[in-house]
Each structure stands twice: as structure tokens, then as C-alpha cells.
Design an enzyme around this catalytic site. Structure first.
Site, PDB file in Angstrom:
ATOM      1  N   ASP A  36     -24.103  83.787-130.111  1.00  0.00           N
ATOM      2  CA  ASP A  36     -24.106  82.502-130.828  1.00  0.00           C
ATOM      3  C   ASP A  36     -25.329  82.412-131.711  1.00  0.00           C
ATOM      4  OD1 ASP A  36     -21.833  81.267-129.362  1.00  0.00           O
ATOM      5  OD2 ASP A  36     -23.185  81.410-127.665  1.00  0.00           O
ATOM      6  N   LYS A  64     -18.641  88.226-127.004  1.00  0.00           N
ATOM      7  CA  LYS A  64     -17.930  86.962-127.207  1.00  0.00           C
ATOM      8  C   LYS A  64     -18.532  86.313-128.440  1.00  0.00           C
ATOM      9  CE  LYS A  64     -18.819  83.212-124.829  1.00  0.00           C
ATOM     10  NZ  LYS A  64     -18.990  82.122-125.785  1.00  0.00           N
ATOM     11  N   LYS A  94     -12.666  78.217-128.404  1.00  0.00           N
ATOM     12  CA  LYS A  94     -12.220  77.227-127.405  1.00  0.00           C
ATOM     13  C   LYS A  94     -11.137  76.330-127.985  1.00  0.00           C
ATOM     14  CE  LYS A  94     -16.349  77.081-124.551  1.00  0.00           C
ATOM     15  NZ  LYS A  94     -17.206  77.909-125.439  1.00  0.00           N
ATOM     16  N   SER A 149     -19.772  74.857-117.600  1.00  0.00           N
ATOM     17  CA  SER A 149     -21.069  75.073-116.940  1.00  0.00           C
ATOM     18  C   SER A 149     -22.097  73.966-117.138  1.00  0.00           C
ATOM     19  CB  SER A 149     -21.684  76.376-117.470  1.00  0.00           C
ATOM     20  OG  SER A 149     -21.912  76.269-118.868  1.00  0.00           O
ATOM     21  N   GLY A 223     -25.754  84.879-122.948  1.00  0.00           N
ATOM     22  CA  GLY A 223     -26.160  84.792-124.349  1.00  0.00           C
ATOM     23  C   GLY A 223     -27.655  84.842-124.531  1.00  0.00           C
TER      24      GLY A 223
HETATM   25  O1  O7M Z   1     -26.163  82.314-121.891  1.00  0.00           O
HETATM   26  P1  O7M Z   1     -26.136  81.130-122.831  1.00  0.00           P
HETATM   27  O2  O7M Z   1     -26.344  79.841-122.167  1.00  0.00           O
HETATM   28  O3  O7M Z   1     -26.993  81.324-124.035  1.00  0.00           O
HETATM   29  O4  O7M Z   1     -24.661  81.111-123.465  1.00  0.00           O
HETATM   30  C1  O7M Z   1     -23.536  80.815-122.723  1.00  0.00           C
HETATM   31  C2  O7M Z   1     -22.297  81.107-123.508  1.00  0.00           C
HETATM   32  O5  O7M Z   1     -21.180  80.817-122.699  1.00  0.00           O
HETATM   33  C3  O7M Z   1     -22.152  80.305-124.794  1.00  0.00           C
HETATM   34  O6  O7M Z   1     -21.530  81.133-125.740  1.00  0.00           O
HETATM   35  C4  O7M Z   1     -21.215  79.177-124.409  1.00  0.00           C
HETATM   36  O7  O7M Z   1     -20.364  78.803-125.467  1.00  0.00           O
HETATM   37  C5  O7M Z   1     -20.365  79.836-123.300  1.00  0.00           C
HETATM   38  N1  O7M Z   1     -19.880  78.897-122.274  1.00  0.00           N
HETATM   39  C6  O7M Z   1     -20.767  78.119-121.566  1.00  0.00           C
HETATM   40  O8  O7M Z   1     -21.978  78.214-121.708  1.00  0.00           O
HETATM   41  N2  O7M Z   1     -20.254  77.212-120.682  1.00  0.00           N
HETATM   42  C7  O7M Z   1     -18.940  77.060-120.444  1.00  0.00           C
HETATM   43  O9  O7M Z   1     -18.556  76.252-119.627  1.00  0.00           O
HETATM   44  C8  O7M Z   1     -18.042  77.880-121.134  1.00  0.00           C
HETATM   45  C9  O7M Z   1     -18.532  78.840-121.995  1.00  0.00           C
HETATM   46  C10 O7M Z   1     -17.609  79.784-122.506  1.00  0.00           C
HETATM   47  O10 O7M Z   1     -17.858  80.930-122.777  1.00  0.00           O
HETATM   48  O11 O7M Z   1     -16.367  79.356-122.603  1.00  0.00           O
HETATM   49  C11 O7M Z   1     -15.410  80.246-123.025  1.00  0.00           C
END
Ligand code: O7M
Length: 245
Positions: A36, A64, A94, A149, A223
Site C-alpha cells: 500500500d 497484495k 475489497k 482487523s 505490509g
Molecule cells: O501490515 P499493515 O497493517 O501495514 O497492512 C495490512 C494490510 O492488510 C493492508 O493492506 C490492509 O488493507 C489489509 N487488511 C487489514 O489490515 N485488515 C483487514 O481486516 C483486512 C485487510 C485485508 O487485507 O483485507 C483483504
């Protein structure tokens, strides 16, 4: 976790899960990098992404791509995907829409080269089915968000049973459940025992990878602990060693 499993009496052959399993067994990790941002930036170019993926590819099984990355990369996403056959690419838009639009968007994402698309399950079985049809035509997969999450995810997380019912109806067995809440992972796993669970929230959001796996997660989605660290390769490698030895 199985690329061919039984959900609600149906056997599901999933080319996405087969490809992911083959890659993750070869690389000996079950890590999906959530792209991201790079450093603090959510705007970056193709070369920067290639450079990052080239460095971390050995330590991760898939990427992803979230909307910030997709907006930055635009059409060049296709070239990036084509350059890394040793990674699966998951489109994280999503999707949460009417069935027709879920189907059309999924089709467009598979045409762009993605191996799987992510869809919210709360929108109902018909929307999930539309994405699933597009996946079957393209030889790809669908991952459904069963629970989330972040602390505010009260609405979606208080309806996990309903979400799983929609997934069962649509014969979807790849699910997202939060590493920040291992109890929910266990609930999802017992609701759909043959499912493959992708768990985000490790590291920056406070989730513990090992606990998520003990609760039933099959793959970890990580991420910022990697992309915002000064040394993404070292961060990815040490996470892999810590979790999978
Ligand atoms: O490790 P992070 O926190 O930098 O990133 C987490 C990634 O997981 C980020 O791309 C979010 O969009 C995704 N994610 C969540 O953090 N929480 C969720 O409940 C769901 C997702 C996800 O990947 O959904 C498909």
C-alpha cells in the site's frame, strides 16, 4: 488448507490456491506482502515497485496490491505482474457491490493479470458468486473478507456467522480473518474447516503472526512492518525465520 476442498458438499478446485501453495512450499514461507505504501509514501512509480519486489521476492509468496498502489501504477500493474511469475498477485479492492458490478470488476482485474480478487462477504452470496464466476472463467481465485482487523470493525465482526454462510453458498473457501483477534480466526476456521485463511494485522496493527497461525491462519498478510522499515529485505527475512523457521 487445501487447493481442492469441500465446502457445503461441493468440491472446489482452486487454481489460485494451487499456484500459491506450490510457490509457498518452494519458498518455505506463507507470507503475502501488502503493498500500500513504500516508506511513508503511497504514491510511487513502476521502477520503485519493481526494485522492491525484486529485493523481497525470495522471502514472500505473493503480493497484495491495495488501491493506493493500483492508483499509482495504473496500467503498468500489468507489466509488473508479468515480470514476477514466482509471486501470486492479489487485487485488494475489497469489492462490495451489486453482483453485476462485482462480476465486471473482477473480470477486469483478472484481465489485468491478477491471480485473485478480494471481495467483502457481507454484500451477500450473489455478489460473491458473480466474482467466483469471473474467477472460474479466468482460472483465478476469490478471497472473501469474513472479518476485519481494526478496532472499529464491530459491524462486520459481529456478523461472522452470516458472512460465512454467504461464503458457503458461493462456494468460496479463501477467507480473510484478523491476526489482531485470534479468537475470530478460530471461529472462522471452525465454521469453514476446509478454508484457507489469510490473516492481516501482524506487526504494525499489533497482531502476532505465530498466534494467528496457531489459531488457524494459513497465510499472513504483512505490509508496513516490511515496506516502512529501513530494510524491507531484512524485515521480511526475519519475519519468515521467526514464524516458519
Ligand atoms: O501490515 P499493515 O497493517 O501495514 O497492512 C495490512 C494490510 O492488510 C493492508 O493492506 C490492509 O488493507 C489489509 N487488511 C487489514 O489490515 N485488515 C483487514 O481486516 C483486512 C485487510 C485485508 O487485507 O483485507 C483483504
Amino acid at each position: 488448507m487445501s487447493p481442492s476442498s469441500c465446502v457445503g458438499g461441493f468440491t472446489i478446485q482452486d487454481p489460485f490456491l494451487s499456484k500459491l501453495r506450490e510457490i509457498s512450499e518452494r519458498k518455505r514461507n506463507r507470507l503475502i506482502l501488502a503493498l500500500d505504501s513504500i516508506g511513508e509514501r503511497s504514491s510511487f512509480g513502476e521502477e520503485e515497485v519493481r526494485e522492491l519486489l525484486d529485493k523481497v521476492r525470495k522471502h514472500v509468496s505473493g503480493i497484495k496490491l491495495g488501491l493506493p498502489a493500483e492508483i499509482s501504477l495504473g496500467k503498468s500493474t500489468e507489466r509488473v505482474i508479468g515480470s514476477f511469475p514466482d509471486l501470486v498477485f492479489i487485487a485488494d479492492w475489497k469489492l462490495a457491490d451489486i453482483p453485476e458490478v462485482c462480476g465486471l470488476t473482477s473480470r477486469a482485474l483478472f484481465e489485468r493479470g491478477f491471480d485473485a480478487v478480494i471481495v467483502h462477504s457481507f454484500v451477500g452470496a450473489k455478489s460473491l458468486e458473480a466474482a467466483k464466476r469471473a474467477a472460474e472463467e479466468a482460472g483465478g481465485g476469490v478471497i472473501a473478507v469474513a472479518a476485519m482487523s481494526h478496532p472499529d470493525a464491530t459491524l462486520v465482526n459481529s456478523n461472522v456467522d452470516q458472512n460465512l454462510m454467504f461464503c458457503r453458498m458461493a462456494r468460496i473457501n479463501s477467507l480473510v480473518a484478523p491476526a489482531t483477534n485470534p479468537k475470530i480466526i478460530s471461529k472462522v476456521k471452525s465454521g469453514l474447516p476446509d478454508s484457507t485463511i489469510f490473516s492481516p494485522g501482524v506487526g504494525t496493527q499489533g497482531g502476532e503472526g505465530r498466534e494467528a497461525i496457531l489459531a488457524g491462519a494459513d497465510y499472513l498478510i504483512v505490509g508496513r512492518s516490511i515496506t516502512s522499515s529501513g530494510d524491507p529485505v531484512r524485515s521480511a527475512a526475519s519475519l519468515v525465520t521467526r514464524i516458519w523457521g
